[in-house]
Design an enzyme around this catalytic site. Sequence first.
Site, mmCIF file in Angstrom:
data_model
loop_
_atom_site.group_PDB
_atom_site.id
_atom_site.type_symbol
_atom_site.label_atom_id
_atom_site.label_comp_id
_atom_site.label_asym_id
_atom_site.label_seq_id
_atom_site.Cartn_x
_atom_site.Cartn_y
_atom_site.Cartn_z
ATOM 1 N N LYS A 22 1.025 -1.153 0.157
ATOM 2 C CA LYS A 22 -0.116 0.025 -0.123
ATOM 3 C C LYS A 22 0.888 1.129 -0.093
ATOM 4 C CE LYS A 22 -1.635 1.653 4.031
ATOM 5 N NZ LYS A 22 -1.350 2.931 4.449
ATOM 6 N N ASN A 23 1.884 1.440 0.984
ATOM 7 C CA ASN A 23 2.533 2.609 1.213
ATOM 8 C C ASN A 23 3.634 2.917 -0.002
ATOM 9 O OD1 ASN A 23 1.304 2.998 3.181
ATOM 10 N ND2 ASN A 23 3.031 2.459 4.897
ATOM 11 N N CYS A 125 -4.400 12.768 12.530
ATOM 12 C CA CYS A 125 -5.337 11.635 12.420
ATOM 13 C C CYS A 125 -5.060 10.872 13.657
ATOM 14 C CB CYS A 125 -4.670 10.851 11.165
ATOM 15 S SG CYS A 125 -3.182 9.741 11.508
ATOM 16 N N ARG A 130 0.735 14.686 12.726
ATOM 17 C CA ARG A 130 1.173 14.384 11.253
ATOM 18 C C ARG A 130 1.216 15.631 10.489
ATOM 19 N NH1 ARG A 130 -0.926 8.848 9.251
ATOM 20 N NH2 ARG A 130 0.573 8.895 7.963
ATOM 21 N N ASP A 315 5.166 0.824 11.909
ATOM 22 C CA ASP A 315 3.639 0.178 11.376
ATOM 23 C C ASP A 315 3.768 -1.306 11.918
ATOM 24 O OD1 ASP A 315 3.803 1.810 8.227
ATOM 25 O OD2 ASP A 315 3.357 2.435 10.161
ATOM 26 N N ARG A 407 -8.470 -0.438 4.804
ATOM 27 C CA ARG A 407 -7.366 0.461 3.865
ATOM 28 C C ARG A 407 -6.144 -0.106 3.666
ATOM 29 N NH1 ARG A 407 -7.154 5.882 6.885
ATOM 30 N NH2 ARG A 407 -5.729 6.108 5.134
#
Length: 429
Positions: A22-23, A125, A130, A315, A407
């Site tokens: 995803k990243n 968030c 951030r 993460d 997500r």
Amino acid sequence: MDSIRIRGGPPLMGAIEISGAKNAALPLLAACLLTGETLTLSNLPHLADIATMAHLLAELGVDVSMNGDACNGGYAGRVFGLTAARAGETTAPYELVRRMRASVLVLGPLLARNGYARVSLPGGCAIGTRPIDLHLKALAQLGADIELEEGYITARAPNGLKGAHVLFPMVTVGGTENLMMAAALAEGETVLANAAREPEVADLARCLIAMGAHIEGAGTDTLHITGVKCLRGADYTVVSDRIEAGTYAVAAALTGGDLQLIGGRMDLIEALADTLVNAGAEVTETADGVRVSGAQGPLRGVDVMTEPFPGFPTDMQAQLMVLMAVAKGASMITETIFENRFMHVPELCRMGANINVHGASAIIRGVEELSGAQVMATDLRASVSLVLAGLAAKGETVINRVYHLDRGYERLEEKLSACGAVIERIKGK
Ligand code: EPZ
């Protein structure tokens, strides 16, 4: 809103296909804005965030063709053709940016190609404020005129961007990615010092080079970029998702199982692998990925501090905490990247974990067993830590607000139930 119900206990046995990252996919999608030719990306994961970015790009005038699924065995990696031919819209609206902060990654490419960009400030968030101040300061060093008005960033560079020497005061993955894309079309040489070394940043560099960019130092903390007049289209395959692989590696260790992570890359998860081995699990590289099996004896507590790559990834912090919650002895996990990334702690404590947070550190004292409960997901990685806890807990766990999970984890229930997990999604009202 959907929820997920898990009955804990069975050791996970079998194989899981690891999807595209995803990243890595998110900045790669934004890179299509740098050229009028078609950028074709393969191995894109089926995730809500990818759909959101595709929607934003379409709003910006990009022709997005989803070329179906190029099957690669059990799970298909999606193929997108992206053509930003006409200088389309140059505003990334609040309603899209607030849904996904990574939308800010269109700022650098829009500015570099059009000399103008208007992007909503992402706002905070769950895991922290951030800010993107470092992105903006660095773009200003490349000659952009940056204004903040009504919650939007307006960036102008009517005569184009000019290369500069940028030293990031702290490692920023998104900042490095935005600046690498901007510098690719700037006039002259740009140096990005104290750049992020994450594999997803290196993946973006490789794709930009395939598009004709001149970038040296990918994967190191110093990037040298010599701007070019224009970039061409390319065909590029997204790198394997090291965080998805790491998550399932923890699941294998936690349940005393034995999992083949097909497409997993040992070189991308070394810090995690070392930690799992220190905790008593077995992690070995195989011809088609990485094999992880649970500890023969009890798991051991291990102290960990999150750091930029190649250190232990933030993460993976929530996922490791679940493993430590049932390890023998105590462990300490220190979160150095984000200021509020312990929201999984109260939920894990409701499942019987013994965890105390002191500022940026959490002290975990291992317990015999977790017990199932109704729990609430709060952010992507906290959510998946609750899934992991449910897999190991005695009894039933129901996790609410699983849209967070969608997500970042492709077909999570399918992948886990194929390996013996008793897990099902309950459709929301
Ligand atoms: C990327 O976020 C990832 N997201 C995050 O993954 C990941 O946790 C993070 O990098 C760190 O590895 C994507 O790639 C889409 P940063 P990013 O800029 O780029 C501060 C997940 O779960 N900072 O490296 O936003 C910032 O507040 C997500 O998949 C500034 O102060 O992270 C944070 O404390 C979560 N000013 C630290 O730096 C800035 O201008 C690292 O942020 C930029 C960042």
